[in-house]
Motif scaffolding. Sequence first.
Motif, mmCIF file in Angstrom:
data_model
loop_
_atom_site.group_PDB
_atom_site.id
_atom_site.type_symbol
_atom_site.label_atom_id
_atom_site.label_comp_id
_atom_site.label_asym_id
_atom_site.label_seq_id
_atom_site.Cartn_x
_atom_site.Cartn_y
_atom_site.Cartn_z
ATOM 1 N N ASN A 13 10.365 -8.824 5.096
ATOM 2 C CA ASN A 13 11.748 -8.972 4.625
ATOM 3 C C ASN A 13 11.827 -9.938 3.452
ATOM 4 O O ASN A 13 12.855 -9.995 2.777
ATOM 5 C CB ASN A 13 12.656 -9.456 5.755
ATOM 6 C CG ASN A 13 12.834 -8.386 6.808
ATOM 7 O OD1 ASN A 13 13.081 -7.235 6.500
ATOM 8 N ND2 ASN A 13 12.686 -8.785 8.069
ATOM 9 N N ASN A 14 10.781 -10.718 3.211
ATOM 10 C CA ASN A 14 10.798 -11.680 2.100
ATOM 11 C C ASN A 14 10.607 -10.952 0.778
ATOM 12 O O ASN A 14 9.642 -10.197 0.619
ATOM 13 C CB ASN A 14 9.666 -12.705 2.254
ATOM 14 C CG ASN A 14 9.900 -13.658 3.396
ATOM 15 O OD1 ASN A 14 11.001 -13.769 3.907
ATOM 16 N ND2 ASN A 14 8.852 -14.347 3.801
ATOM 17 N N GLU A 15 11.520 -11.187 -0.161
ATOM 18 C CA GLU A 15 11.407 -10.607 -1.500
ATOM 19 C C GLU A 15 11.547 -11.706 -2.544
ATOM 20 O O GLU A 15 12.322 -12.637 -2.375
ATOM 21 C CB GLU A 15 12.498 -9.566 -1.751
ATOM 22 C CG GLU A 15 12.285 -8.280 -1.011
ATOM 23 C CD GLU A 15 13.269 -7.198 -1.450
ATOM 24 O OE1 GLU A 15 14.103 -7.438 -2.344
ATOM 25 O OE2 GLU A 15 13.195 -6.115 -0.869
ATOM 26 N N ASP A 16 10.796 -11.541 -3.644
ATOM 27 C CA ASP A 16 10.919 -12.477 -4.756
ATOM 28 C C ASP A 16 12.028 -12.001 -5.702
ATOM 29 O O ASP A 16 12.718 -11.005 -5.424
ATOM 30 C CB ASP A 16 9.572 -12.652 -5.478
ATOM 31 C CG ASP A 16 9.054 -11.388 -6.144
ATOM 32 O OD1 ASP A 16 9.839 -10.424 -6.335
ATOM 33 O OD2 ASP A 16 7.866 -11.354 -6.491
ATOM 34 N N GLY A 19 11.937 -8.334 -6.771
ATOM 35 C CA GLY A 19 12.042 -7.295 -5.757
ATOM 36 C C GLY A 19 10.755 -6.983 -5.035
ATOM 37 O O GLY A 19 10.705 -6.078 -4.211
ATOM 38 N N PHE A 20 9.676 -7.728 -5.344
ATOM 39 C CA PHE A 20 8.411 -7.549 -4.630
ATOM 40 C C PHE A 20 8.431 -8.387 -3.360
ATOM 41 O O PHE A 20 9.081 -9.425 -3.290
ATOM 42 C CB PHE A 20 7.219 -7.976 -5.490
ATOM 43 C CG PHE A 20 7.017 -7.146 -6.710
ATOM 44 C CD1 PHE A 20 6.794 -5.786 -6.618
ATOM 45 C CD2 PHE A 20 7.054 -7.724 -7.969
ATOM 46 C CE1 PHE A 20 6.612 -5.005 -7.752
ATOM 47 C CE2 PHE A 20 6.882 -6.961 -9.112
ATOM 48 C CZ PHE A 20 6.662 -5.600 -8.998
ATOM 49 N N ASN A 21 7.686 -7.928 -2.364
ATOM 50 C CA ASN A 21 7.476 -8.751 -1.184
ATOM 51 C C ASN A 21 6.511 -9.862 -1.546
ATOM 52 O O ASN A 21 5.799 -9.775 -2.540
ATOM 53 C CB ASN A 21 6.896 -7.914 -0.040
ATOM 54 C CG ASN A 21 7.860 -6.871 0.462
ATOM 55 O OD1 ASN A 21 7.638 -5.701 0.231
ATOM 56 N ND2 ASN A 21 8.911 -7.273 1.122
ATOM 57 N N TRP A 22 6.482 -10.910 -0.724
ATOM 58 C CA TRP A 22 5.552 -11.999 -1.008
ATOM 59 C C TRP A 22 5.104 -12.661 0.293
ATOM 60 O O TRP A 22 5.756 -12.571 1.323
ATOM 61 C CB TRP A 22 6.161 -13.033 -1.951
ATOM 62 C CG TRP A 22 7.319 -13.803 -1.367
ATOM 63 C CD1 TRP A 22 8.636 -13.451 -1.399
ATOM 64 C CD2 TRP A 22 7.253 -15.024 -0.640
ATOM 65 N NE1 TRP A 22 9.395 -14.381 -0.747
ATOM 66 C CE2 TRP A 22 8.574 -15.361 -0.272
ATOM 67 C CE3 TRP A 22 6.208 -15.870 -0.258
ATOM 68 C CZ2 TRP A 22 8.875 -16.510 0.471
ATOM 69 C CZ3 TRP A 22 6.514 -17.006 0.476
ATOM 70 C CH2 TRP A 22 7.836 -17.313 0.826
ATOM 71 N N HIS A 63 2.248 -11.713 -4.424
ATOM 72 C CA HIS A 63 3.338 -10.764 -4.624
ATOM 73 C C HIS A 63 2.766 -9.363 -4.445
ATOM 74 O O HIS A 63 1.717 -9.034 -5.019
ATOM 75 C CB HIS A 63 3.928 -10.917 -6.027
ATOM 76 C CG HIS A 63 4.386 -12.313 -6.312
ATOM 77 N ND1 HIS A 63 5.677 -12.726 -6.119
ATOM 78 C CD2 HIS A 63 3.703 -13.401 -6.741
ATOM 79 C CE1 HIS A 63 5.790 -14.000 -6.440
ATOM 80 N NE2 HIS A 63 4.585 -14.436 -6.822
ATOM 81 N N GLU A 65 3.743 -4.913 -3.391
ATOM 82 C CA GLU A 65 4.715 -3.847 -3.175
ATOM 83 C C GLU A 65 4.233 -2.957 -2.047
ATOM 84 O O GLU A 65 3.032 -2.730 -1.883
ATOM 85 C CB GLU A 65 4.904 -3.022 -4.450
ATOM 86 C CG GLU A 65 3.654 -2.303 -4.900
ATOM 87 C CD GLU A 65 3.838 -1.563 -6.207
ATOM 88 O OE1 GLU A 65 4.964 -1.141 -6.511
ATOM 89 O OE2 GLU A 65 2.838 -1.418 -6.929
#
Length: 80
Positions: A13-16, A19-22, A63, A65
């Motif tokens: 659920n974490n996005e930078d 819009g990428f997950n991290w 980071h 996707e």
Amino acid sequence: MWPLPIALRANLNNEDDEGFNWSLLRHAAEAAAIVEGAVLVAGTERFWSWVRIRRVDDDGQVHFERISAEEAASAPSRAS
């Protein structure tokens, strides 16, 4: 082999800001495997996804996707 081993523990659920997950490099099973372009499994045993690493920052933030199983299957192998 099932379930698949988690290569990078992450909250999907974490996005930078892009819009990428991290996640953080210290959450990787093998830090050397976390390189730009690598395709691996990220998440937890209950909620995981195939992902492609987009960038690893100097401070250890990773980071990535999410990608489909079909994209993961067609990704070039990075095995040595």
